[in-house]
Design a protein around this motif. Structure first.
Motif, short mmCIF file in Angstrom:
data_model
loop_
_atom_site.label_atom_id
_atom_site.label_comp_id
_atom_site.label_asym_id
_atom_site.label_seq_id
_atom_site.Cartn_x
_atom_site.Cartn_y
_atom_site.Cartn_z
N GLN A 68 0.83 -1.20 0.00
CA GLN A 68 0.00 0.00 0.00
C GLN A 68 0.86 1.25 0.00
OE1 GLN A 68 -2.91 0.21 3.16
NE2 GLN A 68 -4.14 1.70 2.05
N HIS A 69 1.16 1.80 1.16
CA HIS A 69 1.83 3.10 1.23
C HIS A 69 3.33 3.02 0.97
CE1 HIS A 69 -1.86 4.89 2.56
NE2 HIS A 69 -1.93 4.05 3.57
N TRP A 70 4.00 2.07 1.64
CA TRP A 70 5.45 2.01 1.50
C TRP A 70 5.86 0.61 1.07
CZ3 TRP A 70 9.73 -0.66 2.70
CH2 TRP A 70 10.96 -0.03 2.50
N PHE A 71 6.51 0.54 -0.05
CA PHE A 71 7.15 -0.68 -0.51
C PHE A 71 8.26 -0.25 -1.45
CE2 PHE A 71 3.72 0.19 -3.44
CZ PHE A 71 4.28 0.00 -4.69
N ASP A 72 9.23 -1.13 -1.64
CA ASP A 72 10.38 -0.78 -2.45
C ASP A 72 10.87 -2.02 -3.18
OD1 ASP A 72 12.27 0.99 -3.42
OD2 ASP A 72 13.58 0.90 -1.66
N ASN A 73 11.63 -1.80 -4.22
CA ASN A 73 12.32 -2.88 -4.95
C ASN A 73 11.37 -3.97 -5.44
OD1 ASN A 73 14.80 -1.57 -4.37
ND2 ASN A 73 14.85 -2.58 -2.38
N LEU A 74 10.19 -3.61 -5.91
CA LEU A 74 9.26 -4.59 -6.44
C LEU A 74 9.74 -5.01 -7.83
CD1 LEU A 74 6.64 -6.25 -6.42
CD2 LEU A 74 5.43 -4.20 -7.20
N THR A 75 10.05 -6.30 -7.96
CA THR A 75 10.44 -6.86 -9.25
C THR A 75 9.65 -8.15 -9.45
OG1 THR A 75 12.31 -8.06 -8.32
CG2 THR A 75 12.77 -5.88 -9.20
N VAL A 76 9.32 -8.42 -10.69
CA VAL A 76 8.49 -9.58 -11.03
C VAL A 76 9.19 -10.36 -12.12
CG1 VAL A 76 6.21 -10.33 -11.80
CG2 VAL A 76 6.43 -8.20 -10.50
#
Length: 159
Positions: A68-76
């Motif tokens: 939601q508000h804070w996330f980082d380094n999302l890779t798929v």
């Protein structure tokens, strides 16, 4: 030689995984639009799940994260996704294979998917109903709001 029947359940399972992969790729590239946010429950015992030992000790079977508000380094990639989430002001990276997913819910649009496993039996379902929802440690509430999105259950149509 008898040809086996069409594996609709398996085909739907893979299609649902691809749908989630596409959604996460879009979020990785463009961020979360509007009020969208996700509750993702996964089996922490599944092969390929990577998480800090203290998180695995706290969630030995299943965990729900909130994107939601804070996330980082999302890779798929083809097999799953990695993301860094904040747990009590401590950023922790997670690797979650798509095969580990149990539920995906976006309560902002009342959308949800449930992934059933072949070895999931009725005894496990009865036990799960008695357990309290997981505290995700993420950046949202502990669990999806009641009356959230419709959940599609594939086992309903399996023999």
């Amino acid at each position: 030689m008898v040809r086996p029947g069409i594996d609709y359940g398996g085909m739907m399972h893979r299609a649902m995984q691809r749908l989630i992969a596409d959604v996460l790729r879009d979020v990785a590239a463009n961020g979360l639009p509007g009020e969208h946010h996700f509750f993702i429950t996964f089996d922490t015992r599944e092969e390929g799940v990577e998480m800090a030992d203290w998180l695995r000790d706290r969630y030995p079977e299943e965990m729900t994260i909130v994107i939601q508000h804070w996330f980082d380094n999302l890779t798929v990639d083809a097999d799953g996704f990695t993301i860094t989430l904040n747990f009590g002001n401590s950023p922790e990276p997670l690797r979650i294979p798509f095969d580990a997913l149990r539920t995906f819910v976006d309560p902002s649009v009342e959308f949800g998917l449930r992934f059933e496993t072949q070895d999931h039996d009725e005894d496990d379902e009865d036990e799960d109903e008695d357990e309290a929802p997981d505290d995700d440690g993420g950046d949202g509430p502990d669990s999806p709001p009641p009356g959230g999105g419709e959940v599609v259950q594939l086992d309903r149509w399996r023999k």
